[in-house]
Write an enzyme that holds these catalytic residues in place. Structure first.
Site, PDB file in Angstrom:
ATOM      1  N   ARG A  45     -11.224   2.447   7.415  1.00 22.32           N
ATOM      2  CA  ARG A  45     -12.648   2.636   7.708  1.00 22.32           C
ATOM      3  C   ARG A  45     -13.031   4.095   7.488  1.00 22.32           C
ATOM      4  NH1 ARG A  45     -13.626   3.182  14.284  1.00 22.32           N
ATOM      5  NH2 ARG A  45     -11.552   3.964  14.775  1.00 22.32           N
ATOM      6  N   HIS A  99      -6.372  -3.604  18.879  1.00 22.70           N
ATOM      7  CA  HIS A  99      -6.397  -2.212  18.398  1.00 22.70           C
ATOM      8  C   HIS A  99      -7.856  -1.889  18.054  1.00 22.70           C
ATOM      9  CE1 HIS A  99      -5.269   1.479  16.433  1.00 22.70           C
ATOM     10  NE2 HIS A  99      -5.710   1.065  15.263  1.00 22.70           N
ATOM     11  N   ASP A 144      -1.414   3.700  19.635  1.00 25.20           N
ATOM     12  CA  ASP A 144      -2.232   3.844  20.839  1.00 25.20           C
ATOM     13  C   ASP A 144      -1.343   4.200  22.039  1.00 25.20           C
ATOM     14  OD1 ASP A 144      -4.548   2.886  19.333  1.00 25.20           O
ATOM     15  OD2 ASP A 144      -3.474   0.989  19.338  1.00 25.20           O
ATOM     16  N   GLY A 185       0.838  -1.215   0.000  1.00 23.74           N
ATOM     17  CA  GLY A 185       0.000   0.000   0.000  1.00 23.74           C
ATOM     18  C   GLY A 185       0.860   1.247   0.000  1.00 23.74           C
ATOM     19  N   ALA A 217       1.617   3.548  -2.023  1.00 18.84           N
ATOM     20  CA  ALA A 217       1.192   4.841  -2.577  1.00 18.84           C
ATOM     21  C   ALA A 217       0.030   5.437  -1.796  1.00 18.84           C
ATOM     22  CB  ALA A 217       0.786   4.680  -4.051  1.00 18.84           C
TER      23      ALA A 217
HETATM   24  P1  NAD Z   1      -5.146   4.367   1.853  1.00 15.88           P
HETATM   25  O1  NAD Z   1      -6.443   3.967   1.220  1.00 15.88           O
HETATM   26  O2  NAD Z   1      -4.719   5.789   1.774  1.00 15.88           O
HETATM   27  O3  NAD Z   1      -3.965   3.493   1.255  1.00 15.88           O
HETATM   28  C1  NAD Z   1      -4.064   2.113   1.164  1.00 15.88           C
HETATM   29  C2  NAD Z   1      -3.252   1.712  -0.051  1.00 15.88           C
HETATM   30  O4  NAD Z   1      -3.234   0.303  -0.076  1.00 15.88           O
HETATM   31  C3  NAD Z   1      -3.870   2.181  -1.376  1.00 15.88           C
HETATM   32  O5  NAD Z   1      -2.887   2.881  -2.125  1.00 15.88           O
HETATM   33  C4  NAD Z   1      -4.292   0.885  -2.065  1.00 15.88           C
HETATM   34  O6  NAD Z   1      -4.118   0.928  -3.479  1.00 15.88           O
HETATM   35  C5  NAD Z   1      -3.338  -0.105  -1.420  1.00 15.88           C
HETATM   36  N1  NAD Z   1      -3.833  -1.479  -1.413  1.00 15.88           N
HETATM   37  C6  NAD Z   1      -5.084  -1.928  -1.207  1.00 15.88           C
HETATM   38  N2  NAD Z   1      -5.120  -3.260  -1.304  1.00 15.88           N
HETATM   39  C7  NAD Z   1      -3.859  -3.670  -1.556  1.00 15.88           C
HETATM   40  C8  NAD Z   1      -3.258  -4.928  -1.756  1.00 15.88           C
HETATM   41  N3  NAD Z   1      -3.980  -6.062  -1.737  1.00 15.88           N
HETATM   42  N4  NAD Z   1      -1.923  -4.975  -1.977  1.00 15.88           N
HETATM   43  C9  NAD Z   1      -1.200  -3.849  -2.018  1.00 15.88           C
HETATM   44  N5  NAD Z   1      -1.712  -2.620  -1.850  1.00 15.88           N
HETATM   45  C10 NAD Z   1      -3.032  -2.535  -1.612  1.00 15.88           C
HETATM   46  O7  NAD Z   1      -5.231   3.864   3.372  1.00 15.88           O
HETATM   47  P2  NAD Z   1      -4.298   4.311   4.598  1.00 15.88           P
HETATM   48  O8  NAD Z   1      -4.876   5.533   5.233  1.00 15.88           O
HETATM   49  O9  NAD Z   1      -2.872   4.325   4.166  1.00 15.88           O
HETATM   50  O10 NAD Z   1      -4.564   3.113   5.614  1.00 15.88           O
HETATM   51  C11 NAD Z   1      -4.130   1.807   5.338  1.00 15.88           C
HETATM   52  C12 NAD Z   1      -4.604   0.852   6.433  1.00 15.88           C
HETATM   53  O11 NAD Z   1      -3.978   1.182   7.682  1.00 15.88           O
HETATM   54  C13 NAD Z   1      -6.103   0.890   6.706  1.00 15.88           C
HETATM   55  O12 NAD Z   1      -6.593  -0.427   6.889  1.00 15.88           O
HETATM   56  C14 NAD Z   1      -6.207   1.684   8.005  1.00 15.88           C
HETATM   57  O13 NAD Z   1      -7.378   1.403   8.706  1.00 15.88           O
HETATM   58  C15 NAD Z   1      -4.973   1.172   8.718  1.00 15.88           C
HETATM   59  N6  NAD Z   1      -4.491   1.970   9.854  1.00 15.88           N
HETATM   60  C16 NAD Z   1      -4.049   1.290  10.961  1.00 15.88           C
HETATM   61  C17 NAD Z   1      -3.568   1.995  12.045  1.00 15.88           C
HETATM   62  C18 NAD Z   1      -3.084   1.278  13.280  1.00 15.88           C
HETATM   63  O14 NAD Z   1      -2.786   1.935  14.296  1.00 15.88           O
HETATM   64  N7  NAD Z   1      -2.934  -0.029  13.281  1.00 15.88           N
HETATM   65  C19 NAD Z   1      -3.515   3.387  12.026  1.00 15.88           C
HETATM   66  C20 NAD Z   1      -3.986   4.049  10.888  1.00 15.88           C
HETATM   67  C21 NAD Z   1      -4.471   3.319   9.796  1.00 15.88           C
HETATM   68  C1  LMR Z   2      -6.309   4.731  14.080  1.00 11.37           C
HETATM   69  O1  LMR Z   2      -6.289   4.256  15.213  1.00 11.37           O
HETATM   70  O2  LMR Z   2      -6.168   5.944  13.859  1.00 11.37           O
HETATM   71  C2  LMR Z   2      -6.450   3.807  12.898  1.00 11.37           C
HETATM   72  O3  LMR Z   2      -6.633   2.492  13.308  1.00 11.37           O
HETATM   73  C3  LMR Z   2      -7.496   4.244  11.932  1.00 11.37           C
HETATM   74  C4  LMR Z   2      -8.885   3.985  12.452  1.00 11.37           C
HETATM   75  O4  LMR Z   2      -9.675   3.400  11.716  1.00 11.37           O
HETATM   76  O5  LMR Z   2      -9.168   4.388  13.584  1.00 11.37           O
END
Ligand code: NAD
Ligand code: LMR
Length: 330
Positions: free
Chosen positions: A94, A189, A161, A13, A15
């Protein structure tokens, strides 16, 4: 350029929002230090390869002395080829009004394919960090595909967190973030995570005594940390990105160095049954990392009844998530 062998870092992901904030600090040396070259191996969906090319151009334009190569691809085995560290970000975030667990049926299958590709192509002792939500259970799905690579090294991110908790406490107590120790996040999480302030220290003194507001600690503090992701989505219209990327850097960097004496780091790791958490769930515990880069769940922490109840509730939630994805566990 240092003559050390470059460390290969795969990022999925790449990009996306988080990817865009994550790659530059890695290339600048924030994870492995100022004399360790890295190769970035970036995975994207075919539709996003054009945008990824733009990211590669920007990486080039930074002229990072430590960046030995950048590989861009939509083939997972190419991206994970010989990788030392795999950062699994690519998945759907989400939107407002959703729970992270609502993403499970859509994002879960991604981690079957990526778990298989890691097992086929990454180094045997590769370290894996799952960021894509719901990250604990996505990590469980990926780990279940591992037959060759070390299953113990599948981890998920609760460091954001912990960082949120540290910032809330520092502001409330009027102390620098750097004076806080042993403030750990337990569990999933999700809304059930438990930021445990009871073992925290500020300047060596019990955190609760320095804060001096038990009602706030048990109430608004815990709720704010549990609900911070949602609050950011409500304010920004998009989920956290720069802070999430920075937390991933912290997680990876702290897994690469020995934890300083008297400190703990929050990592969601495969449970070994510690503290009654069912074995195999990917659960956030206070951990330390030794000089060889191995993490250890801190043992012997004395928990009060309220803490035990919260820890059990989060484990129960993860057991339910595990049942929801049982068809993806191989
Ligand atoms: P985003 O939509 O901006 O970017 C996701 C990228 O993943 C996109 O560019 C998409 O093309 C790519 N993608 C989708 N499916 C793919 C696959 N099968 N293989 C490779 N690339 C793929 O989203 P984001 O804001 O970067 O968030 C990404 C993830 O991180 C989300 O699930 C979000 O909920 C999660 N997140 C987790 C935490 C945490 O604390 N654990 C914090 C923030 C976000
Ligand atoms: C966060 O904690 O900011 C991420 O997991 C994104 C989300 O869906 O809350």
């Amino acid at each position: 350029m240092s003559d050390k062998t470059p460390i290969r870092v795969a990022v999925t992901g790449a990009a996306g929002q988080i990817g865009y904030s994550l790659l530059f600090p890695i290339a600048a040396g924030h994870v492995f230090g100022p004399d360790q070259p890295v190769i970035l191996q970036l995975l994207e969906l075919p539709v996003a390869l054009g945008a990824l090319e733009g990211v590669r151009m920007e990486l080039d334009d930074c002229a990072f002395p430590l960046l030995a190569d950048v590989i861009t691809t939509s083939d997972a085995e190419t991206a994970f080829g010989d990788a030392d560290l795999c950062l699994l970000v690519g998945s759907k975030p989400r939107g407002p009004g959703m729970l992270r667990a609502d993403l499970i049926r859509e994002n879960g299958p991604i981690f079957v394919g990526q778990g298989k590709a890691i097992d086929a192509a990454a180094k045997e002792d590769a370290k894996i960090l799952v960021v894509g939500n719901p990250c604990n259970t996505n990590c469980l799905i990926a780990m279940n595909q591992a037959k060759r690579v070390n299953r113990r090294n599948f981890t998920a991110m609760t460091r954001l967190d912990e960082n949120r908790a540290r910032s809330q406490i520092a502001t409330k107590a009027g102390v620098p973030v750097s004076s806080i120790r042993k403030l750990s996040v337990w569990g999933n999480h999700s809304q059930t995570m438990y930021p445990d302030y009871t073992h925290g220290l500020i300047g060596g003194k019990p955190l609760a005594d320095v804060v001096g507001d038990a009602e706030w600690l048990d109430g608004d503090f815990i709720k704010t940390v549990q609900g911070r992701g949602k609050a950011i989505i409500n304010a920004r219209g998009k989920s956290s990105a720069a802070s999430a990327a920075w937390a991933a850097i912290d997680h990876a960097a702290d897994w690469h160095r020995e934890t300083p004496d008297g400190e703990w780091v929050s990592m969601a790791v495969p449970s070994d049954g510690s503290y009654g958490v069912p074995e195999g769930l990917i659960y956030s515990f206070p951990c330390t990392v030794d000089a060889d880069g191995e993490y250890h769940i801190v043992q012997g922490i004395d928990l009060n009844d309220a803490a035990k109840a919260r820890i059990e509730a989060s484990a129960n939630e993860l057991s339910t998530e595990r049942e929801t994805v049982s068809d993806l566990l191989g």
